[in-house]
Design an enzyme around this catalytic site. Structure first.
Site, short mmCIF file in Angstrom:
data_model
loop_
_atom_site.label_atom_id
_atom_site.label_comp_id
_atom_site.label_asym_id
_atom_site.label_seq_id
_atom_site.Cartn_x
_atom_site.Cartn_y
_atom_site.Cartn_z
CG ASN A 91 -5.84 2.43 1.59
OD1 ASN A 91 -6.95 2.09 1.21
ND2 ASN A 91 -4.77 2.33 0.83
CD GLU A 99 1.48 -0.68 2.70
OE1 GLU A 99 2.46 0.01 2.36
OE2 GLU A 99 0.98 -1.56 1.98
CB VAL A 100 2.46 5.60 5.38
CG1 VAL A 100 3.26 6.78 5.92
CG2 VAL A 100 3.33 4.71 4.51
CG HIS A 104 -1.16 8.33 2.40
ND1 HIS A 104 -0.98 7.95 3.72
CD2 HIS A 104 -1.38 7.18 1.72
CE1 HIS A 104 -1.07 6.65 3.82
NE2 HIS A 104 -1.33 6.14 2.62
P1 5GP Z 1 -1.32 3.04 2.32
O1 5GP Z 1 -1.56 1.58 2.31
O2 5GP Z 1 -0.81 3.53 3.65
O3 5GP Z 1 -2.50 3.80 1.82
O4 5GP Z 1 -0.21 3.29 1.23
C1 5GP Z 1 1.08 3.79 1.48
C2 5GP Z 1 1.71 4.06 0.14
O5 5GP Z 1 2.95 4.69 0.34
C3 5GP Z 1 1.97 2.81 -0.71
O6 5GP Z 1 1.31 2.93 -1.96
C4 5GP Z 1 3.49 2.78 -0.84
O7 5GP Z 1 3.92 2.33 -2.10
C5 5GP Z 1 3.87 4.24 -0.60
N1 5GP Z 1 5.20 4.42 -0.04
C6 5GP Z 1 5.72 3.75 1.02
N2 5GP Z 1 6.97 4.19 1.28
C7 5GP Z 1 7.23 5.15 0.35
C8 5GP Z 1 8.38 5.98 0.10
O8 5GP Z 1 9.40 5.91 0.78
N3 5GP Z 1 8.28 6.85 -0.93
C9 5GP Z 1 7.14 6.96 -1.70
N4 5GP Z 1 7.18 7.85 -2.71
N5 5GP Z 1 6.06 6.18 -1.49
C10 5GP Z 1 6.11 5.30 -0.48
#
Ligand code: 5GP
Length: 122
Positions: A91, A99-100, A104
């Site tokens: 994403n 989100e992050v 990733h």
């Molecule tokens: P995005 O929407 O950015 O692609 O997804 C971020 C992902 O990071 C989500 O699936 C969420 O569950 C995961 N995530 C967020 N915080 C943490 C964390 O502290 N540890 C781990 N292992 N995963 C995380």
């Protein structure tokens, strides 16, 4: 957009927050997602400070790019997904609902995942 060194994955890379590690090499880290959306849900990240796939592809070294791709394949094999199949997804940005803000790659598997994404219109 500048890289935020306090994002959660940067903190995991610095060891400030724990993770369930799957594998690691010089350039990448793979760990289990904290909120799995499938029986297998892993995350593969570069150790370098890259926000997005376009940032990474433009600025990362050949070694970093190769390492990330190889690690995604290794994770799929090591978690038993290679034979039955799996999905990789990244994403990016606002429309991608990232989100992050550290690049990733999600690796989903362990069950049938449905087809692609829900169809959307502009
Ligand atoms: P995005 O929407 O950015 O692609 O997804 C971020 C992902 O990071 C989500 O699936 C969420 O569950 C995961 N995530 C967020 N915080 C943490 C964390 O502290 N540890 C781990 N292992 N995963 C995380």
């Amino acid at each position: 957009m500048a890289y935020d060194p306090n994002n959660i994955f940067a903190r995991i890379l610095r060891g400030e927050i724990p993770c369930k590690k799957i594998a690691e090499d010089e350039h990448t880290l793979a760990f289990h997602d904290i909120n799995p959306m499938a029986p297998v849900h892993a995350l593969v990240i570069p150790k370098g400070a890259y926000i997005s796939f376009d940032d990474f592809s433009d600025n990362a070294s050949e070694a970093e790019i190769a390492a990330l791709i190889r690690m995604v394949g290794k994770v799929a094999r090591d978690l038993g997904c290679a034979e039955a199949g799996y999905r990789i997804l990244s994403n990016i940005g606002q429309n991608g609902h990232q989100e992050v803000p550290h690049l990733h790659i999600h690796v989903f598997g362990g069950a049938s995942l449905g087809r692609m994404i829900n169809k959307v219109t502009a």
